[in-house]
Write an enzyme that holds these catalytic residues in place. Structure first.
Site, PDB file in Angstrom:
ATOM      1  N   SER A   1       0.989  -1.099   0.003  1.00 11.24           N
ATOM      2  CA  SER A   1       0.097   0.001  -0.163  1.00 11.24           C
ATOM      3  C   SER A   1       0.989   1.259   0.104  1.00 11.24           C
ATOM      4  O   SER A   1       2.303   1.017   0.485  1.00 11.24           O
ATOM      5  CB  SER A   1      -0.922  -0.036   1.338  1.00 11.24           C
TER       6      SER A   1
ATOM      7  N   TYR B   1      -2.220  -1.175  10.450  1.00 11.44           N
ATOM      8  CA  TYR B   1      -2.100  -1.342   8.919  1.00 11.44           C
ATOM      9  C   TYR B   1      -0.799  -0.846   8.417  1.00 11.44           C
ATOM     10  O   TYR B   1      -0.104  -1.461   7.626  1.00 11.44           O
ATOM     11  CB  TYR B   1      -3.257  -0.465   8.352  1.00 11.44           C
TER      12      TYR B   1
END
Ligand code: NAD
Length: 272
Positions: free
Chosen positions: A154, A167
């Protein structure tokens, strides 16, 4: 006329560049994983779809893809929060040529309030599962002298945002794992890279739009542009088809020397 036929044949062949390869894509019943699986299938690869569920829809999705692209597609249920299940997914499928570690979940909370079980689940699904699948997939790739590992990280694997501790930590960890695996197998015909998407309009993101519209009293377009894509300079979502195209490229001969790196597909987010 002859020239025309040669061009057409070359195009058809180049569309099926992955014929004879088998790809396992974790977390591939929706969103980015499904988009990548579709692109790999279109390029001729046999596909193993995965999620932690085991429903009729999951198996129907596999049959649909097989019919659409004329390749072998199976569905295998395995919970990526469980390391043994992650290894069994690879071993049960008889190994793979292409491994896409895509399964991922999110939780947003300040660090003092971050539920420990969400931290543990995010680290397990978004990071540790890739450790387990790589360990299980590499012996066959080494024996074959060819392999492609693609980790879906990401923009949050390269930069941080508040309230996303687990995350961001997991995605940074996945980028580190990518580099380490690449070094361990360099020169053996196997590459390992991470794709780092910005915001992608998946069902997960789509479902947040009505709430954001209410919360900010904005229409759909304004919420997308001013709230959701505030950090994405292009002010456009990345599409799953674009990510699928990058995955196919990473499997191509042109990408044989691209390894241990990250490819940002984020509309300029990480250039800021
Ligand atoms: P999604 O929710 O649409 O898809 C996630 C997939 O993972 C689904 O198929 C789901 O069933 C599966 N899954 C969830 N928990 C699982 C588990 N325990 N075991 C096996 N499978 C499981 O999400 P998405 O937006 O397509 O995200 C896919 C990946 O892309 C994730 O790693 C995510 O972090 C990453 N990503 C997404 C975006 C975005 O904007 N959507 C941006 C950057 C990175």
């Amino acid at each position: 006329m002859l020239r025309c036929n040669i061009t057409k044949d070359a195009t058809m062949t180049s569309r099926r560049v992955l014929e004879g390869r088998r790809a396992i894509v974790t977390g591939s019943t929706s969103g980015i994983g499904l988009g990548i699986a579709r692109s790999l299938a279109e390029a001729g690869a046999a596909i193993v779809l995965n999620s932690h569920t085991d429903t009729d829809e999951d198996h129907a999705l596999a049959r649909g893809l097989a019919d659409e692209f004329g390749v072998d597609v199976t569905y295998r249920s395995a919970d990526m929060s469980d390391g043994q299940a992650a290894r069994a997914l690879i071993e049960g499928a008889g190994g793979c040529d292409i491994l896409v570690n895509n399964a991922g979940v999110q939780h947003v909370a300040a660090i003092e309030e971050f539920p420990v079980e969400r931290w543990n689940a995010i680290l397990a699904i978004n990071l540790s599962s890739a450790f387990h699948t790589c360990a299980a997939a590499l012996p066959a790739m080494k024996a074959a002298g060819w392999g492609r590992i693609i980790n879906v990280a990401s923009a949050h694997g390269l930069t941080a945002s508040p309230y996303k501790a687990a995350y961001v930590a997991a995605k940074h960890g996945l980028v580190g794992l990518t580099k380490t695996v690449a070094l361990e197998v360099a020169g053996q015909g196997i590459t390992c890279n991470a794709i780092c998407p910005g915001y992608v309009l998946t069902p997960l993101v789509e479902s947040q739009i009505p709430d954001q519209m209410r919360q900010h009293n904005m229409d759909r377009d304004t919420v997308i542009r001013e709230v959701m894509l505030a950090r994405q300079p292009s002010r456009q979502f990345v599409t799953v088809e674009q990510l699928g195209g990058v995955a196919v490229f990473l499997c191509s001969e042109a990408a044989a020397q691209i390894t241990g790196t990250t490819i940002s597909v984020d509309g300029g987010w990480t250039a800021l």
